[in-house]
Scaffold this active site. Structure first.
Site, PDB file in Angstrom:
ATOM      1  N   GLU A  46      -1.392 -11.573  11.851  1.00 27.79           N
ATOM      2  CA  GLU A  46      -1.802 -11.705  10.545  1.00 27.79           C
ATOM      3  C   GLU A  46      -1.042 -13.455  10.498  1.00 27.79           C
ATOM      4  OE1 GLU A  46      -2.392  -8.690   8.666  1.00 27.79           O
ATOM      5  OE2 GLU A  46      -3.057  -7.083  10.300  1.00 27.79           O
ATOM      6  N   GLU A  60       1.088  -2.563  12.354  1.00 25.42           N
ATOM      7  CA  GLU A  60       3.027  -2.195  11.384  1.00 25.42           C
ATOM      8  C   GLU A  60       2.942  -0.741  10.607  1.00 25.42           C
ATOM      9  OE1 GLU A  60       1.062  -4.610   7.820  1.00 25.42           O
ATOM     10  OE2 GLU A  60       1.096  -6.444   8.225  1.00 25.42           O
ATOM     11  N   ASP A  64      -4.807  -1.291   3.706  1.00 25.10           N
ATOM     12  CA  ASP A  64      -5.465  -1.773   2.878  1.00 25.10           C
ATOM     13  C   ASP A  64      -6.902  -2.098   3.152  1.00 25.10           C
ATOM     14  OD1 ASP A  64      -5.599  -3.566   0.356  1.00 25.10           O
ATOM     15  OD2 ASP A  64      -4.217  -5.117   1.774  1.00 25.10           O
ATOM     16  N   TYR A  92       3.137 -13.420   5.919  1.00 25.13           N
ATOM     17  CA  TYR A  92       2.686 -13.309   5.428  1.00 25.13           C
ATOM     18  C   TYR A  92       3.482 -14.940   4.231  1.00 25.13           C
ATOM     19  CZ  TYR A  92      -0.832 -11.005   6.524  1.00 25.13           C
ATOM     20  OH  TYR A  92      -2.260 -10.565   7.003  1.00 25.13           O
TER      21      TYR A  92
END
Length: 604
Positions: free
Chosen positions: A503, A412, A160, A467
């Site tokens: 993150e 990830e 991303d 997240y």
């Protein structure tokens, strides 16, 4: 691999500036054999994508050409002549006049071409570089290239951030004597008030009579001497390199013949130790708590091109927030960044470019059913060998930086899928063989949890990307807080290792405000971060918090992205959002008692 430095026996000239530039489709066959027929010029270092208004260039998939003339200094007669690229994204072929002198695959590590005998002192040669931006299952990071009905190639990738390409770091021409220092490895230990320095020197060219070693402190005083290609030095009353209090010594290596210095190279280094003990991360035997960010090499117009002005300003903003560390997400950064971190006491988690080894993420974003990530036709075959080579190049380049305290092998990956352990276990073994002194980590994706992750036990520190409150439980911070704490405690209970958040964050549009928990507002970003911090403060095994992201950055097009990723605490041009001020209040309080230390009983 040693960085380029001017020494008493070496000279360096920078080849940065404007180079001729052309798309492969706009030049004829064998374009390296003559002057490029183009009106375009591109700066080096810089990515080329945002420089021009022609969409054919921004969206180009495949090869582009850079070219310039280079004159070798006339005083270099009899010396080795070496050409060094800081990075070329993602593959390069380099030509000196009509000769192919170097090929390299991997967009974030340096490579060199020995031009001795190819070019001559005092004469000019034509330097041409073919740059290929294509990503496949045999590149790190990976991607896919397809050909559309119009015959154009199209690039897809699984990370991303925007696939910037070009010659993003400096190009240098340097000289060495025929007998030269090829590499140096320094490992430091602490023995009471003394520092112990183990060194190993690799030489090239003709054999020399001897190798002399001197260590200088910051005042230039000689504090230790040695002889031979390998040895151990003792620095009495050593001044340690510490987070927030950097101190660097110089290791001066001289190759001699008949007591005459043939080659001299100076390597700055710091004396410090790194260790994981139980659930603590220790620097110099003291608990260290990571406070900082995931970052990107990303600025307007330049893309991933290195820029010293942004380097200085970004480190100033790190200091302003109270940050003591960052992760080089998701690739090795320019050498100048690590040199700066060494000098200013900023701690670095150094990451390979292995981002996107997770086809489940693609399925989650597109709705396309994922195929097994580590299937032979995807990343289960030759990809691991490519990944291993990237790991070798990263550690070879950065092994002597005191600021680098941990290697991150991947971001990830599909660590919850079949085949993950078979893929990663040999890479972990390789990393420990290449550098047994630093802990290892990887950043775990949302799909991997304490129950299904298959590789966490191989690593020293658990780095978790989460997240909750953004992609999951959007706008519901109360639920996000409970689920986050439950999961983090699950990781600790199963693996018993130090844990940090690598993150966490929320996209935020500057200037958007609300009195409610409204995603995209500045208040929501601040509240989400505070929610996470409450959880961190309740978990004794927690050793760090790296927010995603330091600054907004460009991504590929997508309906979930508005002019890039907006999770930055600062805008892309480094203006603070509201969360920056709340972080400053928290972090400067955490770090105020003792830089780099963290008192879990007295967290703000």
């Amino acid at each position: 691999m040693l960085s380029t430095r001017t020494t008493p026996t070496r000279d360096v000239i920078a080849l940065d500036g404007l180079w001729r530039f052309a798309l492969d489709s706009d030049v004829g066959d064998r374009p390296w054999t003559a002057r490029l027929d183009t009106a375009l010029e591109a700066p080096v270092p810089a990515s080329y994508n945002d420089l021009f208004v022609d969409p054919r260039i921004r969206d180009h998939v495949g090869v582009v050409w850079y070219q310039r003339e280079v004159r070798v200094p006339r005083g270099w007669a009899g010396d080795r002549v070496v050409l060094r690229f800081g990075s070329v994204t993602h593959a390069a072929k380099v030509y000196a006049d009509d000769a192919l002198v170097a090929e390299h695959v991997g967009g974030y590590t340096p490579f060199e071409a020995d031009l001795t005998g190819v070019v001559a002192a005092g004469e000019e040669f034509r330097l041409t570089v073919a740059v290929d931006n294509r990503l496949t299952n045999l590149t790190i990071p990976p991607g896919t290239v397809t050909t559309g009905q119009d015959g154009r190639e199209r690039q897809a990738y699984f990370h991303d951030f925007y696939n910037y390409a070009g010659i993003a770091r400096s190009v240098k021409l340097y000289s060495t004597p025929a007998s030269y220092v090829g590499d140096i490895t320094v490992v430091t230990r602490i023995d009471g008030p003394a520092g112990l320095v183990d060194y190993a020197v690799v030489t090239g060219g003709e054999d020399a009579d001897g190798i002399r070693i001197r260590v200088l402190d910051e005042s230039g005083t000689v504090v230790a001497t040695g002889e031979g290609a390998e040895g151990a030095l003792r620095l009495d009353d050593v001044i340690l390199w510490q987070p927030g209090a950097a101190y660097l010594y110089d290791l001066v290596v001289e190759i001699t013949t008949a007591d005459t210095v043939v080659d001299s190279y100076t390597l700055p280094f710091g004396v410090r130790t790194v260790q994981v003990r139980g659930t603590q991360f220790l620097i110099n035997g003291e608990p260290f708590y990571f406070i900082g960010f995931g970052k990107h090499e990303d600025t307007p117009v330049r893309g991933k091109g290195h820029d010293d002005a942004y380097l200085v300003h970004d480190f100033q903003l790190l200091e302003w927030t109270g940050a003591n560390s960052f992760r080089t997400s998701h690739y090795p950064y320019a050498e100048e960044v690590l040199d700066f971190a060494d000098r200013h006491g900023i701690v670095v988690v150094d990451e390979t470019a292995a981002v996107g080894l997770n086809l489940g993420v693609q399925g989650g974003l597109t709705g396309i059913p994922p195929t097994p990530t580590f299937a032979e036709e995807n990343f289960g075959g030759e990809t691991r060998s490519v990944h291993a080579q990237h790991l070798r190049e990263l550690i070879a380049r950065d092994k002597n930086h005191p600021s680098v305290v941990m290697w991150s092998i991947a971001n990830e990956p599909a660590s919850n899928e079949d085949g993950a352990r078979e893929y990663f276990e040999p890479l972990v073994d390789l990393a420990r063989e290449l550098d047994p002194t630093r802990p290892l980590t990887y950043a775990a994706v949302m799909f991997a949890n304490p129950t299904n992750d298959t590789i966490a036990d191989l690593f020293d520190v658990l780095s978790i990307n989460r997240y909750y409150g953004w992609y999951v439980f959007t706008g519901d911070l109360a639920t996000a807080e409970g689920v986050l704490e439950q999961e983090l405690r699950g990781w600790v209970q199963r693996f018993g290792k130090p844990i940090m958040m690598s993150e966490y964050g929320a996209d935020t549009q500057p200037g958007l405000h609300s009195v409610w928990d409204m995603p995209w507002t500045e208040e929501y970003q601040t509240d989400l971060l505070a929610t996470y911090h409450r959880v961190f403060d309740r978990i004794p095994e927690f050793v760090g918090e790296h927010i995603w992201n330091f600054a907004d950055f460009m991504t590929g097009p997508g309906i979930h992205r508005v002019d890039g990723n907006k999770k930055g605490v600062f805008t892309r041009d480094r203006k603070p959002k509201g969360a920056a001020f709340s972080l400053r209040n928290r972090w400067r309080g955490l770090d105020g008692r003792k830089p780099g230390a963290h008192d879990k009983e007295n967290r703000a």
